[in-house]
Structure formats: C-alpha cells, structure tokens
Write a protein that holds these residues in place. Structure first.
Motif, PDB file in Angstrom:
ATOM      1  N   SER A   1      55.695  76.354  51.552  1.00 26.42           N
ATOM      2  CA  SER A   1      55.719  75.387  50.453  1.00 26.42           C
ATOM      3  C   SER A   1      56.778  75.770  49.429  1.00 26.42           C
ATOM      4  CB  SER A   1      54.376  75.360  49.735  1.00 26.42           C
ATOM      5  OG  SER A   1      53.330  75.158  50.630  1.00 26.42           O
ATOM      6  N   TYR A   2      57.121  74.808  48.591  1.00 28.24           N
ATOM      7  CA  TYR A   2      57.978  75.077  47.448  1.00 28.24           C
ATOM      8  C   TYR A   2      57.100  75.483  46.267  1.00 28.24           C
ATOM      9  CZ  TYR A   2      61.785  73.021  50.034  1.00 28.24           C
ATOM     10  OH  TYR A   2      62.735  72.791  50.977  1.00 28.24           O
ATOM     11  N   PRO A   3      57.650  76.267  45.309  1.00 26.21           N
ATOM     12  CA  PRO A   3      56.824  76.730  44.186  1.00 26.21           C
ATOM     13  C   PRO A   3      56.065  75.614  43.464  1.00 26.21           C
ATOM     14  CG  PRO A   3      58.893  77.918  44.194  1.00 26.21           C
ATOM     15  CD  PRO A   3      58.987  76.902  45.295  1.00 26.21           C
ATOM     16  N   HIS A   4      56.684  74.434  43.276  1.00 26.15           N
ATOM     17  CA  HIS A   4      55.997  73.401  42.480  1.00 26.15           C
ATOM     18  C   HIS A   4      54.783  72.838  43.205  1.00 26.15           C
ATOM     19  CE1 HIS A   4      58.331  70.529  44.960  1.00 26.15           C
ATOM     20  NE2 HIS A   4      57.281  69.764  44.754  1.00 26.15           N
ATOM     21  N   GLU A   5      54.656  73.137  44.479  1.00 26.56           N
ATOM     22  CA  GLU A   5      53.500  72.615  45.208  1.00 26.56           C
ATOM     23  C   GLU A   5      52.263  73.493  45.044  1.00 26.56           C
ATOM     24  OE1 GLU A   5      55.930  70.377  48.772  1.00 26.56           O
ATOM     25  OE2 GLU A   5      55.134  72.374  49.134  1.00 26.56           O
ATOM     26  N   PHE A   6      52.423  74.595  44.326  1.00 25.52           N
ATOM     27  CA  PHE A   6      51.275  75.467  44.067  1.00 25.52           C
ATOM     28  C   PHE A   6      50.726  75.198  42.672  1.00 25.52           C
ATOM     29  CE2 PHE A   6      53.373  78.079  47.334  1.00 25.52           C
ATOM     30  CZ  PHE A   6      52.292  78.405  48.123  1.00 25.52           C
ATOM     31  N   SER A   7      49.446  75.496  42.465  1.00 26.67           N
ATOM     32  CA  SER A   7      48.888  75.416  41.117  1.00 26.67           C
ATOM     33  C   SER A   7      49.435  76.580  40.303  1.00 26.67           C
ATOM     34  CB  SER A   7      47.366  75.485  41.175  1.00 26.67           C
ATOM     35  OG  SER A   7      46.943  76.821  41.372  1.00 26.67           O
ATOM     36  N   GLY A   8      49.263  76.520  38.962  1.00 22.72           N
ATOM     37  CA  GLY A   8      49.787  77.568  38.090  1.00 22.72           C
ATOM     38  C   GLY A   8      49.331  78.953  38.528  1.00 22.72           C
ATOM     39  N   GLY A   9      48.064  79.075  38.822  1.00 16.12           N
ATOM     40  CA  GLY A   9      47.523  80.370  39.201  1.00 16.12           C
ATOM     41  C   GLY A   9      48.023  80.836  40.561  1.00 16.12           C
ATOM     42  N   MET A  10      48.225  79.899  41.458  1.00 12.61           N
ATOM     43  CA  MET A  10      48.718  80.282  42.782  1.00 12.61           C
ATOM     44  C   MET A  10      50.169  80.730  42.698  1.00 12.61           C
ATOM     45  SD  MET A  10      46.775  77.244  44.751  1.00 12.61           S
ATOM     46  CE  MET A  10      47.638  77.213  46.256  1.00 12.61           C
ATOM     47  N   ARG A  11      50.967  80.073  41.854  1.00 16.96           N
ATOM     48  CA  ARG A  11      52.358  80.507  41.658  1.00 16.96           C
ATOM     49  C   ARG A  11      52.380  81.941  41.160  1.00 16.96           C
ATOM     50  NH1 ARG A  11      54.145  75.316  39.882  1.00 16.96           N
ATOM     51  NH2 ARG A  11      53.391  75.767  37.794  1.00 16.96           N
TER      52      ARG A  11
END
Ligand SMILES: Nc1ncnc2c1ncn2[C@@H]1O[C@H](COP(=O)(O)OP(=O)(O)OP(=O)(O)O)[C@@H](O)[C@H]1O
Ligand SMILES: Nc1ncnc2c1ncn2[C@@H]1O[C@H](COP(=O)(O)OP(=O)(O)OP(=O)(O)O)[C@@H](O)[C@H]1O
Ligand code: SF4
Ligand SMILES: [Mg+2]
Ligand SMILES: [Mg+2]
Lengths: 335, 337
Positions: free
Chosen positions: B159-169
């Motif tokens: 995935s690309y970073p923006h596809e993660f939630s804040g905490g997952m990033r």
C-alpha cells in the motif's frame, strides 16, 4: 429532525486494489476495505460525543465524512438539519461552513508551510468576514494565541519554527478563529504535554459552557475522553460496538471489547498491575470476520456470533449481552 | 544510573555533555538547548518529558546531526559508544543514521515518502544497511510489519502511506527505524497517535529490543503512562534545560523540581468525574527570546524566592537524581533539615 448532528447508517468503502496491470498479471480480484460500516449517532447541541477505539477502526474516516470532506459510500450526515452530502442543500451547506471546524490528527499536514502563523489563524475570519476590519482581526489573532498558551508575538513566525505541540496549538487557534458552533477534534491534544493539554481542555470546556459549543471528540486517551465526553462511542473495525455516558462506560462496561480496552490502560500508579493487552490478532479490515467482527478475539463468542452481525440494542451491539450470557463488568475504581 | 562530573561511563551507549543548540535569526541568537547533559546505558530506556516547546525534539535532532539551519550546535559534545559524533562530516554522519541510530520522528510525514509503496521504502532501507537479497529483505519487512502489529502485512505492505490510518502509518515508521537493528533508537512521540492496545504492543517491541539486543532508547513522549511502563529513568525538560532526571518511579511519584511537580499534577486521571477542572500550571513557558534571568521557571514557580530570579540553578545530585533548583541546593536542604 431534532439533534444538532445526525449521522445515519454511514458507510465508507475504499478501493485498495493493485493497479489494473498488476491485477491482471497476478490474476487478483479487486479488493475493497470497509473503513466505516453502518454507523449512526446523534449529537445534541452543547454536547460532546467522543469516539474511541483501536487504531484503524475508522474514527478519522467518520470525522472526515461528518465535516463533509469525504463522501460516504452510503448513509447520511445532517448538521442543523442540512444534509452534508446530498446534491440538494449545497447553498445551505455554504452557510454552515463557518459554523463547523475541524482540528486534524496531523497538524503538520493541515498548516500551510508558506504562510505566517498570524495569516493562518486569520484566514477563517477573512473567509467568513467575521471581524469588522483588519485591526479587529489582528487583535483576535493575538487573543487566540494567548488562549492556547502561545505569545501574540509568535504570529510572525512560520509553522516550521514551532515544535510539534506548538503547531497543534496553532491549529486549535485557527479552528476557534471564526467562532464555530461545532468542532470535530481528531486527537486534538495528543501532541501536547499534560499541563498544556489541561489548559486546552479547560479552554474547550469553558467555550462550551459560555457559547454552547458542540464537539465530536476523537482521542485514544481514555482519561481525557472521560473528562471531556457527555457520551462515548467505542469503535471496533468500522462499527460502533457500545455507546454510553462515561460514568456508565467506565463503571460498568458491557461490550467485551470495551472491557478489554479498559484493561489495556497503562498503569500510572505503578501498582504492579500487569497491563492486559487486548488479546488476539488485530483482524484484517479487507477480509473482516463474518458475524460479529470481534468474535475471533472474544471470550464469549459462540456460533451465532460467528455468523450473525449483532444489532445495536440499548447502546450495545453484542449477542452475549442481548442473550444475558454476560453480566456487565463492575470495575471498582479507587475513589 | 547516575552521572556525575565528566567521568566517562563505560557502559553509556549515548553520552551528551553541555549540549547547546542555537537558532541564528534576524533578531539574534535564540538558545533552544542550554547546556544539557545526560547518558543512556546499554539496554536502558530514558524517557524524556516536558513542556511543549521545551526542546525535546531538538535534542533528538541534535544527536543525529539533523538540525535544520539556521539552527546549529554551538557547544558541548555527543558521544556514541565513547566516540564523538557531533563533529563528524555529513557523509560519516549519514552512515551512522539509520544503521547505528534508528529514528522515529514526531512527524511521520518526514519519514515516509508519499509517492512510494511502503514495501519499496522498507526494502530499500533494509538493503542499504544489511546484506540481504531483495527477496530476503521483503520477508524481513513483512516480519517487521507483523511485529509492530499491522494486520495482514503480506497484503498491506504494497500500500501507499496515505492508505493507512494515522496509527498504522506510525507503526510503519517504527518498523523502518528498527529494520537495521541500531545501537540507539531515538523515538519522538512513537505512540502518540496510537490507541492503548497498539501502544502496549509497540512498548513491548521496544522493551524486547532493549532486553534482547541491548539497544539504548531515548523515548520522548507526553504520555506518563507509557513512561511509567517503559522507561528506567526519566528526564524532565523545561525551556531548553533539564530540570530533573532520575529513576522513573521517584520522579513520577515524588518529583523534586517544582516544574516536574506541576507537570505530574496535571495528569488527568481515569477516576476523574468530568465535573472538576483539570489542574494546569498557571502562565505559559517563556519564548526563547525572553527567557528570564535566573531559573527559567521562576515566573510560574509557586516556591520562587530571591535567588531564583538572579542565579541560574545548576544541575546537582540529590540522592539518586539530578535536580536543577535552588530549593534543592545542598546548603538549603541542610538548613531546612
Ligand atoms: N484513502 C484511503 N485509502 C485506503 N484505505 C484507507 C484510506 N483512508 C483510510 N483507510 C483505511 O481505513 C481504515 C480506517 O482508517 P482511519 O484513518 O479512519 O482509522 P482511525 O480509527 O482514525 O485510526 P487511528 O487511530 O490510527 O488514526 C484503515 O484500515 C485505513 O487503512
Ligand atoms: N527553525 C526554527 N527556528 C526558530 N525556532 C525554532 C525552530 N525550530 C524549533 N524552534 C524552537 O525550538 C524550541 C524547541 O522545539 P522542540 O521541537 O525541540 O520542542 P519539543 O520539546 O519537542 O516540543 P513538543 O512537545 O511540542 O514537540 C521551540 O520553542 C521552538 O519554537
Ligand atoms: S529554582 Fe526557584 S524558581 Fe526555579 S524551580 Fe526552584 S524554587 Fe522554583
Ligand atoms: Mg485517525
Ligand atoms: Mg517535539
């Protein structure tokens, strides 16, 4: 139409497929992620509804749909009777814009790096012409900076000249600038030390008492949520699993996930109490388990839980509670 | 572990002495760090807390040589395993960063490139530092993501970073910092965006790292619960100085410095009924251009007295901690006793 904020059956699906070419080569189907699934709640005027829940459970996605930044896949949001997404109501929405503000989880991304801080904070006042003239605007910028614990002279600086928590306070000052009535706060104080956090939370409470502000308040800090919220919604994998006033939620949590969440709070008293991690793997939101999405981690799960989605009944969505298989936990908190 | 004088601690992974960082601006030099000193031992977690803007992140950036101009180190020294690193050439420093010092920045955007998939970023970093094939590096990346609690890592890794939630990033950033198995990890608010259960998981990862690999950790956070659970010692910063440093239990339960006491008193408790106001320290931290003479905390201090407005209190040992406050000068405590 009575509540100030009405959210009905909100759902948001993201397409997380690989590119068409990769899919074709690897013979993979398209993949979808349901970030928010069938969420409904009301917020009365002057009330604070808090959302808590695991990282990735969909809290920020709900927030973005509520303020109209992200279109829902299904469902509806109405604020003061105005629909936030439908094709009609565009004109009414324009009138609503000043009355709604959002404080983002990520203050770095939300401040224009090329603008001075005084311009950033003044922008909503200019956009909605809330102040009589530039002098009034400038005076209010100074007042707002002081309210969030910064110095009026800090207005001439750029965002990169501030620490993380100072930038978050700039974002809070901007959100307050146009005197909104409803503020969606996504982790507003998690970048702040506890003393500045206390100052900001006290300020938010004072504004609520004085002007009847309404908040949707997202935070993972349960002590903060307990202090701020009139009601708390607990989210798990895109759904609200329990919603209750803080006294009830903390004193007698009902949903098995809520109970686990409360057990996972770090122990500041250092009493030696072992913090209970939430058991089991965090499920994959692309392929959520059928039935109650919490069932793989739930000590009370049975066959019905593995097949049937539990409806929200009397503030909690859990088969075991509905069937009377689980007495509410009594948590004895030290006085 | 107590530091005194200039004696080199043989087991210090990190040793910071009288570090000064200044920003040279049109209005003159602003001192963001004013002579701070501390050590972190092998396998030790030093928690760093303090007022927003006190200089915690700048301390981390100074150690890894990443202060943006117009800021720079103008005094003191930084040693990693006894070797000075504050005066290294940029090339030599770059080699240390990532390989020997892992960083988790407060701002997750500075660590992740939005244009590249998470897999590309992890694999590239792993292969820069460790001799692994692309396939092995991918497997290691997937294992790391699993370790920091990303569900279905073999699927989410592309995935690309923006596809993660804040905490997952943030968890991806943590995986990135750990991937080269560094000697020292500087973690700036690593769990700020995380809920309590994931937080517990990350803390477990950090503790395991210390236990099994002897990694030293500098953990900057506002969350006292996390400090209480993770740190061995804690340093409390105020206005570019260290106010108090000592074993975590002592500092949290019985702080000696009045600022530390105010800070501990502001922690909201789970037992709060929501009716009472939270306790806050009156006033605000001074701007860097207006630090008062004497003790930087004196305008807000409930126990201020004459000397505080004139002499700067130097850090002095008090039992097993170090405190910079005139109330705890030897003579005064003796006089009071
Ligand atoms: N633009 C997007 N594209 C694909 N997936 C997304 C996107 N935005 C969010 N998601 C996914 O939706 C889910 C919910 O994300 P969201 O940001 O709402 O979580 P959150 O509850 O706010 O978490 P956190 O506490 O970590 O901030 C996550 O699994 C996330 O990866
Ligand atoms: N580029 C810059 N120019 C001028 N001053 C700066 C610059 N960068 C940081 N500062 C100042 O240095 C001080 C210390 O900042 P730092 O980011 O270390 O704070 P912090 O303790 O990490 O705070 P927080 O908890 O809010 O993240 C702050 O007062 C900040 O305003
Ligand atoms: S030195 Fe004086 S002003 Fe500073 S903290 Fe101690 S008592 Fe207060
Ligand atoms: Mg979020
Ligand atoms: Mg910082």
């Amino acid at each position: 139409m009575s509540a100030f904020v009405e959210v009905r059956n909100l759902r948001r699906v993201f397409d997380v497929s690989k590119s068409w070419l990769e899919r074709t080569i690897e013979r993979e189907p398209k993949r979808y992620l349901t970030a928010v699934d069938d969420i409904s709640f009301d917020i009365a005027k002057g009330e604070t509804l808090a959302l808590v829940g695991e990282s990735g459970s969909g809290k920020s996605t709900v927030a973005r749909m509520v303020v109209g930044l992200l279109p829902p896949t299904r469902g509806e949001v109405a604020i003061d009777g105005v629909s936030m997404h439908g094709s009609d109501g565009a004109r009414d929405r324009r009138g609503l814009r000043r009355r709604i503000q959002m404080i983002f989880q990520d203050p770095y991304a939300s401040l224009n790096p090329r603008w001075r801080v005084d311009r950033i904070i003044a922008e909503p006042m200019r956009a909605f012409s809330t102040e009589a003239d530039d002098a009034a605007c400038l005076a209010r910028v100074g007042e707002l900076l002081r309210l969030v614990g910064l110095d009026p002279a800090d207005g001439v600086k750029y965002p990169h000249e501030f620490s993380g928590g100072q930038r978050q306070r700039v974002a809070i000052a901007r959100a307050l600038a146009a005197r909104p009535e409803f503020i969606v706060c996504d982790e507003p104080t998690s970048a702040l030390d506890v003393s500045v956090q206390a100052q900001i939370l006290n300020l938010m409470r004072d504004l609520q008492d004085q002007f009847g502000l309404t908040y949707l308040f997202i935070s993972h800090n349960l002590a903060v949520v307990r202090h701020m919220a009139s009601r708390i919604g607990v989210m798990y994998l895109g759904r609200i699993v329990e919603i209750a006033p803080p006294k009830q939620l903390f004193g007698a949590p009902r949903h098995p996930y809520t109970r686990m969440l409360l057990d996972a709070v770090p122990d500041l008293a250092m009493s030696g109490r072992k913090r209970q991690g939430v058991a089991g793997e965090i499920p994959n939101p692309i392929n959520p388990p059928p039935g109650c999405t919490f069932n793989p981690r739930c000590p009370l799960a049975d066959d019905r839980c593995r097949t049937e989605i539990p409806p929200m009944l009397d503030g909690v969505a859990c088969h075991a509670i509905e069937e009377g298989r689980a007495a509410p936990a009594r948590i004895a908190l030290p006085a | 572990m107590l530091r005194m004088g200039d004696a080199e601690m043989s087991d210090s992974v990190l040793s910071v002495r009288d570090l000064v960082v200044e920003f040279h601006t049109r209005h003159g030099a602003l001192r963001a760090l004013d002579r701070i000193s501390f050590d972190i031992g092998k396998g030790e977690v030093l928690g760093v807390v303090g007022e927003s803007g006190a200089g915690k992140s700048i301390t981390g950036s100074a150690i890894i040589g990443l202060i943006d101009p117009p800021g720079r180190i103008t005094g003191g020294e930084v040693r990693l395993n006894g070797e000075r690193i504050d005066n290294l050439a940029p090339d030599a420093m770059r080699k240390i960063r990532g390989r020997r010092i892992g960083m988790i920045f407060q701002d997750p955007l500075t660590s992740l490139n939005p244009l590249y998939r998470v897999s590309e970023q992890l694999i590239e970093t792993i292969r820069t530092h460790l001799p692994l094939s692309a396939k092995q590096a991918r497997q290691r990346a997937i294992d790391l993501l699993a370790e920091v609690g990303i569900p279905a890592p073999e699927r989410r890794i592309d995935s690309y970073p923006h596809e993660f939630s804040g905490g997952m990033r943030q968890r991806v950033v943590i995986a990135l910092a750990l991937c080269a198995e560094p000697d020292l990890v500087i973690a700036d608010e690593p769990t700020t965006a995380l809920d309590v259960s994931v937080q517990a998981q990350i803390i477990e990862v950090i503790k395991k790292l210390c236990r099994e690999r002897g990694t030293a950790v500098m953990l900057i956070t506002h969350d006292m619960g996390v400090i209480a659970e993770t740190a061995d010692r804690v340093a409390v910063m105020y206005a570019g100085r260290i106010a108090e440093i000592g074993p975590v239990r002592d500092v949290i339960k019985a702080p000696l410095h009045p600022y530390a006491a105010g800070l501990m008193g502001s922690i909201p408790s789970l037992e709060s009924d929501g009716e009472t106001r939270l306790v806050q320290i009156p006033g605000a931290m001074p701007r860097l251009s207006a630090i008062p003479p004497g003790c930087a905390f004196n305008p807000r201090c409930p126990q201020v007295f004459g000397r505080c407005r004139v002499d700067r209190p130097e850090p002095k040992p008090v039992g097993n901690r170090i405190v910079a406050c005139h109330l705890h000068d030897a003579q005064i405590s003796e006089a009071a006793a």
